[in-house]
Design a protein around this motif. Sequence first.
Motif, PDB file in Angstrom:
ATOM      1  N   ILE A 309      45.309  -0.227  23.652  1.00 58.70           N
ATOM      2  CA  ILE A 309      44.102   0.220  23.093  1.00 58.70           C
ATOM      3  C   ILE A 309      43.654  -0.606  22.168  1.00 58.70           C
ATOM      4  CG2 ILE A 309      43.075   2.182  21.892  1.00 58.70           C
ATOM      5  CD1 ILE A 309      45.820   3.716  22.532  1.00 58.70           C
ATOM      6  N   SER A 310      42.149  -1.038  22.380  1.00 58.97           N
ATOM      7  CA  SER A 310      41.841  -1.993  21.459  1.00 58.97           C
ATOM      8  C   SER A 310      40.075  -1.880  21.120  1.00 58.97           C
ATOM      9  CB  SER A 310      42.169  -3.592  21.676  1.00 58.97           C
ATOM     10  OG  SER A 310      41.259  -4.456  20.820  1.00 58.97           O
ATOM     11  N   PRO A 354      43.652  -1.010  30.206  1.00 58.51           N
ATOM     12  CA  PRO A 354      43.502  -0.859  28.844  1.00 58.51           C
ATOM     13  C   PRO A 354      42.361  -0.141  28.670  1.00 58.51           C
ATOM     14  CG  PRO A 354      43.972  -3.283  29.462  1.00 58.51           C
ATOM     15  CD  PRO A 354      43.702  -2.624  30.773  1.00 58.51           C
ATOM     16  N   VAL A 355      42.441   0.543  27.449  1.00 57.49           N
ATOM     17  CA  VAL A 355      41.214   1.185  26.767  1.00 57.49           C
ATOM     18  C   VAL A 355      40.602   0.343  25.747  1.00 57.49           C
ATOM     19  CG1 VAL A 355      40.406   3.374  25.551  1.00 57.49           C
ATOM     20  CG2 VAL A 355      42.434   3.572  27.231  1.00 57.49           C
ATOM     21  N   LEU A 372      42.748   8.845  20.132  1.00 50.17           N
ATOM     22  CA  LEU A 372      44.390   8.703  20.177  1.00 50.17           C
ATOM     23  C   LEU A 372      44.925  10.045  20.514  1.00 50.17           C
ATOM     24  CD1 LEU A 372      45.128   6.324  17.265  1.00 50.17           C
ATOM     25  CD2 LEU A 372      45.006   5.888  19.673  1.00 50.17           C
ATOM     26  N   PRO A 373      44.699  11.132  19.904  1.00 51.48           N
ATOM     27  CA  PRO A 373      45.265  12.331  20.240  1.00 51.48           C
ATOM     28  C   PRO A 373      44.856  12.772  21.863  1.00 51.48           C
ATOM     29  CG  PRO A 373      44.158  12.771  18.460  1.00 51.48           C
ATOM     30  CD  PRO A 373      43.580  11.441  18.801  1.00 51.48           C
ATOM     31  N   GLY A 387      45.458  -2.773  19.438  1.00 53.64           N
ATOM     32  CA  GLY A 387      45.209  -4.029  19.037  1.00 53.64           C
ATOM     33  C   GLY A 387      43.703  -3.820  18.387  1.00 53.64           C
ATOM     34  N   VAL A 388      43.926  -4.483  16.986  1.00 57.00           N
ATOM     35  CA  VAL A 388      42.610  -4.605  16.118  1.00 57.00           C
ATOM     36  C   VAL A 388      42.451  -6.047  15.610  1.00 57.00           C
ATOM     37  CG1 VAL A 388      41.587  -3.660  14.127  1.00 57.00           C
ATOM     38  CG2 VAL A 388      43.221  -2.060  15.186  1.00 57.00           C
TER      39      VAL A 388
END
Length: 693
Positions: A309-310, A354-355, A372-373, A387-388
């Motif tokens: 997720i990024s 990936p999101v 995220l939930p 990933g940030v």
Amino acid sequence: MTASLKAALDPCSIAVIGASENPNKIGGRPLLYLSRFGFRGAVHPINPNRGEVQGLRAVPRLSDLDEAPDLAVIAVPGEAAVAALDECAAVGVKVAVMMASGFGETAGGKAREAEMAARARARGLRVVGPNSQGLANFGTGAVASFSTMFIEAPPADGPVGIVSQSGAMSVVPYGLLRGRGIGVRHAHATGNDADVTVCELAASVAEDPGLRLLLLYLESIPDPHHLAQAAAVARARDLPIVALKSGRTPAGQAAALSHTGALANEDRVVDAFLEQHGIWRARDTGDLVAAAELYLKGWRPAGRRLVAISNSGATCVLAADAASAVGMPLEPLAADTQARLRTILPSFAATANPVDITAALLTNSRLFGEILPVIAADPSADAFLIGVPVAGQGYDVPAFARDAAAFAAETGKPVVVNAPQPGVAAAFRDQGLPVFASEGGAVQALHQFIAHHELIARAAPAVPAPPRRAPAGPARLLNEAESLARLAAAGLPVVPHRLCRSAEEAVAALDALGAPVAVKGCSRDVPHKSDLGLVHLGLREPDGVARAVAACRDGLARAGAAYEGVIVAAMVQGRRELLIGAHRDPSFGPVVVIGDGGRYVEALPDSQILLPPFGPEAVRAALARLRIAPILAGVRGEPPFALDAFVAAVCAVGRLMEDPAIDSLDVNPILVGTDETACLALDAVIVVRDPAD
């Protein structure tokens, strides 16, 4: 834990021989640390020239003390250190930490070191070192070390233990961990391992109930049974062990020898041993500590499917590449999960896996908290990467970190964060999440953590006994007939054959076995017959067999080898030639090698190592790691090989190598096919050792 090693790790009293007023000298640093880090026991400086050292009453000799201390630090050089060691033994000290150098790590010093350690142990004294930087237990304050690192990186008691042969490598991982805010309880350096080895000390440290991760640095493995014991204790306590074993290359092995006097172990045997006992082998110092935070979280990975997720498409692609490289599939999220994500994210966002949240995160900092939930409830994930790569002003980074921590708590699954900006990384780290500067580093640590748990799950359940001592006599080669007979007696299928002394006997063997046959010269002086023209194949006529016998006799005579007859063997059919080999490692004991066989085995090696005791499942797992594994499984419509008989033969060799008189054996080739009856050993060489006269 033995009483002597308890005295090493948790002493009630410590003496420092060669105590110095200067805290920056080797004899002064331990006194400083014992005072500064809260050691509650008695501390006795030993100095013949001073009545007081660093505010503590000093005495000239150990014998001047009212009672013997548990632990003595010997901080004097050369012959003075040897004399001090003898004095420790005389007064009843349990453990001596010998800091002096110039023993086994120098040319000709190994024998002197061994004699010194044996003399001490015979009198009940255990020795750590020589060439030891010291022992440090921050749980008790017993820091009997001269390392500068504990000044540069102030200690904090914690759940990590470090045991190392090298002084530097007992504290470099310590410094890296302390820089990340992780507490370390043990940081011990055993030096030359003249008596107490790194493996034996690791087995004792593993018993500490406060540890949740144990790190080892090894330049040799002098006593594998103690390391196996450490691994068994650790598995029983759910304590992962990560080891950095140096000396992977000849150059590294040579450096290890000059550094600590370590005897290099064959590196592939080391790999097999560590794997067998559930110990993860790190590649370098960074790798040793890279996954520490993951181990300390208490997660229990259930698989290796990854969701990334990024807010960056590039990060998503790089994470996917890194995950693919280590066998962590990014499977698409469930259809209903993706549908719910599309109601939250912009239409141009990627929702499969990936999101990719996209740059919309800048204008809506709630996106992390909203998606995220949804992802947490998806059944397609075993682990997550967040990933940030870029954030800061305009982003609610503290909210991102809180949302990620809540997500990790809700799923109970491993979560790693990629955040290269220090301020962003700090926000996630403050929430207790493992943070990495690159996607590759995050994925690699996650892979190590998951793969290590898989390794532990299939680790050996028992601790092997120390290798039985081989007979002291010279090694001798059995001839092929004797070797095949020994294998057949052990349960291996061998090719039908006869040992013949004359041409007449060989022709009779042709009639009995049926054409065609192979004729091979038989001599205990010749391990490789084809090199000397001693192998004749596909013979069908009596004259051809007779000529082959004469050629073998002449060939052996030209080589100066004894003529012990010829082997006449049936020519059999099969689809593949495999090999089984074994030898006796001086440290690890029996080592079994299996792999692709035939005449090109040296030119195109494809083999795996097994360490007895092992069972059929271990053999099958080793076969699956061969490069030829797809061929054995059947390709392009070919049926798979029938390998049950081969697996049984490998297990029989493992049992056969329990006999310490067998020095090595080579079964090459052993023929296999689609029918179990096609499994036959065609040739064999066994080397044995006889008892000394």
